[in-house]
Design a protein around this motif. Sequence first.
Motif, PDB file in Angstrom:
ATOM      1  N   SER A  20      25.384 -40.263 -25.333  1.00 14.18           N
ATOM      2  CA  SER A  20      26.010 -41.214 -24.404  1.00 14.18           C
ATOM      3  C   SER A  20      24.956 -42.081 -23.718  1.00 14.18           C
ATOM      4  O   SER A  20      25.175 -43.272 -23.472  1.00 14.18           O
ATOM      5  CB  SER A  20      26.870 -40.478 -23.381  1.00 14.18           C
ATOM      6  N   HIS A  21      23.783 -41.504 -23.406  1.00 15.61           N
ATOM      7  CA  HIS A  21      22.704 -42.282 -22.786  1.00 15.61           C
ATOM      8  C   HIS A  21      22.225 -43.374 -23.743  1.00 15.61           C
ATOM      9  O   HIS A  21      22.031 -44.534 -23.327  1.00 15.61           O
ATOM     10  CB  HIS A  21      21.552 -41.334 -22.405  1.00 15.61           C
ATOM     11  N   LEU A  22      22.042 -43.030 -25.036  1.00 14.07           N
ATOM     12  CA  LEU A  22      21.617 -44.030 -26.014  1.00 14.07           C
ATOM     13  C   LEU A  22      22.673 -45.133 -26.182  1.00 14.07           C
ATOM     14  O   LEU A  22      22.331 -46.313 -26.334  1.00 14.07           O
ATOM     15  CB  LEU A  22      21.327 -43.356 -27.365  1.00 14.07           C
ATOM     16  N   HIS A  23      23.919 -44.782 -26.110  1.00 13.25           N
ATOM     17  CA  HIS A  23      24.992 -45.775 -26.215  1.00 13.25           C
ATOM     18  C   HIS A  23      24.977 -46.714 -25.013  1.00 13.25           C
ATOM     19  O   HIS A  23      25.142 -47.929 -25.165  1.00 13.25           O
ATOM     20  CB  HIS A  23      26.344 -45.060 -26.323  1.00 13.25           C
ATOM     21  N   ARG A  27      24.527 -50.836 -24.991  1.00 10.04           N
ATOM     22  CA  ARG A  27      25.463 -51.761 -24.358  1.00 10.04           C
ATOM     23  C   ARG A  27      24.734 -52.697 -23.384  1.00 10.04           C
ATOM     24  O   ARG A  27      25.040 -53.880 -23.311  1.00 10.04           O
ATOM     25  CB  ARG A  27      26.552 -50.993 -23.602  1.00 10.04           C
ATOM     26  N   LYS A  28      23.745 -52.174 -22.638  1.00 12.08           N
ATOM     27  CA  LYS A  28      22.994 -53.015 -21.693  1.00 12.08           C
ATOM     28  C   LYS A  28      22.199 -54.089 -22.434  1.00 12.08           C
ATOM     29  O   LYS A  28      22.132 -55.237 -22.003  1.00 12.08           O
ATOM     30  CB  LYS A  28      22.052 -52.156 -20.850  1.00 12.08           C
ATOM     31  N   LYS A  29      21.601 -53.718 -23.577  1.00 18.97           N
ATOM     32  CA  LYS A  29      20.847 -54.692 -24.365  1.00 18.97           C
ATOM     33  C   LYS A  29      21.762 -55.785 -24.907  1.00 18.97           C
ATOM     34  O   LYS A  29      21.398 -56.956 -24.905  1.00 18.97           O
ATOM     35  CB  LYS A  29      20.134 -53.993 -25.524  1.00 18.97           C
ATOM     36  N   VAL A  30      22.939 -55.399 -25.361  1.00 17.48           N
ATOM     37  CA  VAL A  30      23.877 -56.373 -25.922  1.00 17.48           C
ATOM     38  C   VAL A  30      24.348 -57.322 -24.834  1.00 17.48           C
ATOM     39  O   VAL A  30      24.490 -58.535 -25.064  1.00 17.48           O
ATOM     40  CB  VAL A  30      25.072 -55.637 -26.591  1.00 17.48           C
TER      41      VAL A  30
END
Length: 161
Positions: A20-23, A27-30
């Motif tokens: 979940s942390h990697l997801h 999302r923040k990068k996108v």
Amino acid sequence: MYKLRPEERGKNILYEKQVSHLHDLHRKKVEGMTSHLAKLGHTAKPKTIPKVVRANLKKRMKEEERLAEIEAENARLLGQMSKIMLAPDNLSRLKKPPVSSLNIVTRRREMERVTTENLRILKNLENAPSYYNHRLWESDRKETEHILTYIGLYPYQDGRG
């Protein structure tokens, strides 16, 4: 990064937190990404398409014309069908042409000759005495069975060999 086997993934809470942390990072990068056109200064909105083109009026008009042609053809065919149905039944198109054979008399005579000959043969068959004698057949069968009892390796039993 250490990866767990598939059967251990569902049991490990830390693995789920890591996924979940990697997801969330993804999302923040996108969200922070921008278009390369915006970087070049091309941020203007594209021109709007006129309503006439969006509605595709020409296609709709052609479809309506086609439907109108179909309706007109249907009305014409319905008129023809009703005209045919209302016409009297003694139309010449329904009558069969008369049979016009040149040898109809000859064929009729031949048919009568064959019929009388068939009747004569039938009478002869009915009056003829019977040719077959079932009593003679029975005596022949008894004699054959008597012979079979002596020549067979096994005893003869009522026609079953």
